[in-house]
Design an enzyme around this catalytic site. Structure first.
Site, PDB file in Angstrom:
ATOM      1  N   GLU A 198       0.790  -1.248   0.000  1.00  0.00           N
ATOM      2  CA  GLU A 198       0.000   0.000   0.000  1.00  0.00           C
ATOM      3  C   GLU A 198       0.818   1.292   0.000  1.00  0.00           C
ATOM      4  O   GLU A 198       0.527   2.197   0.771  1.00  0.00           O
ATOM      5  CB  GLU A 198      -0.954   0.006   1.204  1.00  0.00           C
TER       6      GLU A 198
ATOM      7  N   GLU B 137      -6.081 -10.802  -1.438  1.00  0.00           N
ATOM      8  CA  GLU B 137      -6.973 -10.542  -0.288  1.00  0.00           C
ATOM      9  C   GLU B 137      -8.427 -10.423  -0.745  1.00  0.00           C
ATOM     10  O   GLU B 137      -9.153  -9.518  -0.330  1.00  0.00           O
ATOM     11  CB  GLU B 137      -6.552  -9.249   0.437  1.00  0.00           C
TER      12      GLU B 137
HETATM   13  C1  GLA Z   1      -5.063  -4.526   4.104  1.00  0.00           C
HETATM   14  C2  GLA Z   1      -3.830  -5.267   4.558  1.00  0.00           C
HETATM   15  C3  GLA Z   1      -4.182  -6.521   5.274  1.00  0.00           C
HETATM   16  C4  GLA Z   1      -5.295  -6.314   6.266  1.00  0.00           C
HETATM   17  C5  GLA Z   1      -6.473  -5.703   5.579  1.00  0.00           C
HETATM   18  C6  GLA Z   1      -7.618  -5.499   6.520  1.00  0.00           C
HETATM   19  O1  GLA Z   1      -5.624  -5.059   2.995  1.00  0.00           O
HETATM   20  O2  GLA Z   1      -2.957  -5.593   3.518  1.00  0.00           O
HETATM   21  O3  GLA Z   1      -3.057  -6.996   5.947  1.00  0.00           O
HETATM   22  O4  GLA Z   1      -4.861  -5.504   7.313  1.00  0.00           O
HETATM   23  O5  GLA Z   1      -6.073  -4.464   5.062  1.00  0.00           O
HETATM   24  O6  GLA Z   1      -7.939  -6.653   7.198  1.00  0.00           O
END
Ligand code: GLA
Length: 557
Positions: free
Chosen positions: A344, A466
């Site tokens: 990020e 994710e």
């Molecule tokens: C982001 C992070 C994850 C997690 C999510 C929320 O996507 O990369 O590690 O913290 O937020 O659960």
């Protein structure tokens, strides 16, 4: 008293979270309208509805009653054959729509039909029925006096949750087909994210994840906050950086013990892991960036050279720990196959010149992308060569069709810079994919797929790291979620890595059950319950699970 209330609430939510997807099929037009209509043998076929004459003008001449589905979100799959006989026009535009003003009269099927010919009309749409509605043939502008309409083979399939109000029979996750087995022809791995405490440290979860996954990602335990376990360092070692710089580094990294237990448990259950995450602006102690590791509110940031050395030490510490563990406990074979090196670091509103996230302690020290490049240099130096290095981000498809600006371009830019740095390495773009039912488009010109293809063209593989699909502001509909998971997996499979081309090499879902999703803790979803995952709170397979199975079974191997 409070306790009892909570228990009741939990039970309510539990029941509420179970959705039975059902389908109802209707094969005829409404009796009410068809009473006036003649049913005849036409063109050798019996049971054709014949509509003719002035008496029908301005009336809903052909309709299907949807009253029983009031207040439901349903999917309508519609089909019929239609023929118009008229001397006045060569063709007519035929529309079947739902008479729902609030929803903007959703059109389910529409086609221009040539006069005198049988034409098949089909269409499919999700609609939320706020009142008692009908699906009807729109005859706006038709002169029914001088024409005859013939309709046959009407088929209306309504799919939705709890249409009959019966409790569903959902398959327990230990009895369902193994997701990883179904997906093996396409991907290197299929994974689900989990956390150690109360989840992956229980046998039940280990068995379930072992059945359905090749890989896990830990939601928290490999993040810096967890590695230091919220301790402020009080004792120090000396570390000499690649540049010969000597710095003080914390003696204690207590969280590594839990990382070891997690790796052991993964191994025992036949699972590999994604290492998540080394360099991130969040869940990293503030003191890590400060002079003398100070926790003072007016402490100053260290200089770049010191931060480089700290980052190098941290990455080396993680890599050394894992390598030692793998050597001692797994014959040197890797449990961690990929590392999210940086998470990020791109701006949410990236432009060509301002493309990095600035609300980050990393950025505040470097004021540039230098820390990202260095992270990939150190990771390359200390990680085994066959362990993949990933840049991971959310909204990675944002502005995917733009020539410049937007997150896709920002990520492409960092990939490019890392690729041009001789001692750095990047193998993978991790697309987090916390998506919503309505955003982004899965395919099309400006879509998730566009981003995937641009990353692939850039010479890296893609991992979906994710994935969860929020219902967002919409009412949750298990059928809609199923179809969306199916659509995503069809696209993932289409863009998969092969022996001869880069592509998507694996997919991880962010969480196991809807009860445990992180989304319901977000302010933006307050009062709007989200059901983004594959399993219900009691570990039964939601229709979404079968959406993935269908995508895999219907795809070309
Ligand atoms: C982001 C992070 C994850 C997690 C999510 C929320 O996507 O990369 O590690 O913290 O937020 O659960």
């Amino acid at each position: 008293m409070k306790k009892i209330f909570c228990a009741v609430l939990a039970l309510f939510i539990g029941i509420n979270a179970v959705f039975a997807q059902e389908t109802v099929t209707i094969n005829q037009l409404d009796a009410q309208t068809s009473k006036a209509i003649k049913i005849k043998k036409v063109d050798g076929v019996k049971g054709v509805t014949v509509i003719k004459g002035k008496k029908f003008q301005g009336k809903d001449i052909a309709s299907v009653n949807l009253e029983q589905f009031v207040n439901k979100e349903i999917k309508i799959d519609f089909g019929c054959q239609i023929k118009i006989v008229s001397k006045s026009k060569p063709d007519y535009k035929i529309s079947w729509l739902v008479n729902d003003f609030q929803a903007g009269f959703p059109v389910i099927a529409e086609k221009r039909v040539k006069t005198g010919e049988w034409t098949t009309l089909t269409g499919s749409k999700y609609v939320s029925l706020s009142g008692k509605r009908m699906l009807l043939l729109s005859t706006n502008g038709f002169d029914l006096e001088s024409m005859t309409i013939y309709i046959k083979d009407v088929s209306v399939r309504i799919t939705g949750d709890d249409l009959s109000g019966k409790q569903p029979e959902l398959t327990p996750w230990m009895e369902a087909q193994s997701l990883k087995d179904v997906l093996h022809p396409y991907f290197d791995y299929f994974g689900i994210a989990t956390t150690w405490q109360g989840e992956f440290n229980t046998e039940k979860i280990q068995k379930g994840l072992g059945r359905h996954c090749d890989s896990i990602t830990t939601g928290n335990e490999f993040k810096p906050d967890f590695i230091f376990r919220w301790n402020t360092p009080t004792s120090f070692n000396e570390f000499v950086s690649e540049k010969g710089k000597k710095i003080k580094v914390p003696v204690k990294t207590p969280g590594l013990d839990i990382c070891g237990q997690i790796m052991q448990t993964a191994k025992d259950n036949g699972l590999e892991m994604r290492g998540h995450v080394l360099v991130w602006h969040s869940q990293t102690p503030k003191w890590f960036f400060m002079e003398n590791y100070s926790t003072d509110s007016n402490a100053k940031y260290v200089d770049k050279a010191t931060m480089n050395a700290r980052m190098e030490w941290y990455i080396k510490t993680m890599m050394d720990y894992v390598a030692k563990w793998e050597k001692e406990n797994n014959g040197g074979k890797h449990i961690i196959k990929t590392w999210d090196v940086v998470n990020e670091a791109m701006s949410d509103s990236a432009t060509e010149s301002k493309w990095l996230r600035e609300d980050s302690d990393w950025y505040k020290i470097y004021q540039s992308e230098e820390f990202i490049i260095n992270a990939f240099r150190y990771a390359n130096k200390y990680a085994p060569k066959d362990v993949k290095l990933a840049y991971n981000d959310y909204n990675s498809y944002q502005g995917s069709a733009n020539k410049s600006g937007g997150k896709t371009n920002a990520i492409l830019k960092i990939v490019d810079l890392i690729q041009k740095t001789p001692d750095a390495r990047i193998d993978v773009v991790g697309m987090q994919s916390h998506v919503q039912i309505g955003y982004p488009n899965v395919t099309g010109t400006d879509s998730f797929e566009t981003a995937v293809q641009r990353f692939i063209e850039k010479g890296v593989n893609v991992q979906v790291t994710e994935l969860d699909i929020a219902n967002g502001d919409s009412m949750y509909s298990s059928i809609r979620l199923k179809d969306k998971y199916k659509e995503y997996f069809e696209m993932f499979i289409r863009n998969r890595k092969t022996d001869t081309k880069k592509g998507i090499e694996g997919v991880t879902i962010w969480g196991i059950t809807d009860d445990g999703t992180w989304l319901n803790a977000l302010q933006m979803y307050k009062g709007k319950k989200q059901y983004p995952l594959l399993f219900t709170g009691d570990f039964k397979c939601k229709p979404a699970f079968f959406g993935i199975i269908e995508a895999a079974q219907e795809a070309e191997k």
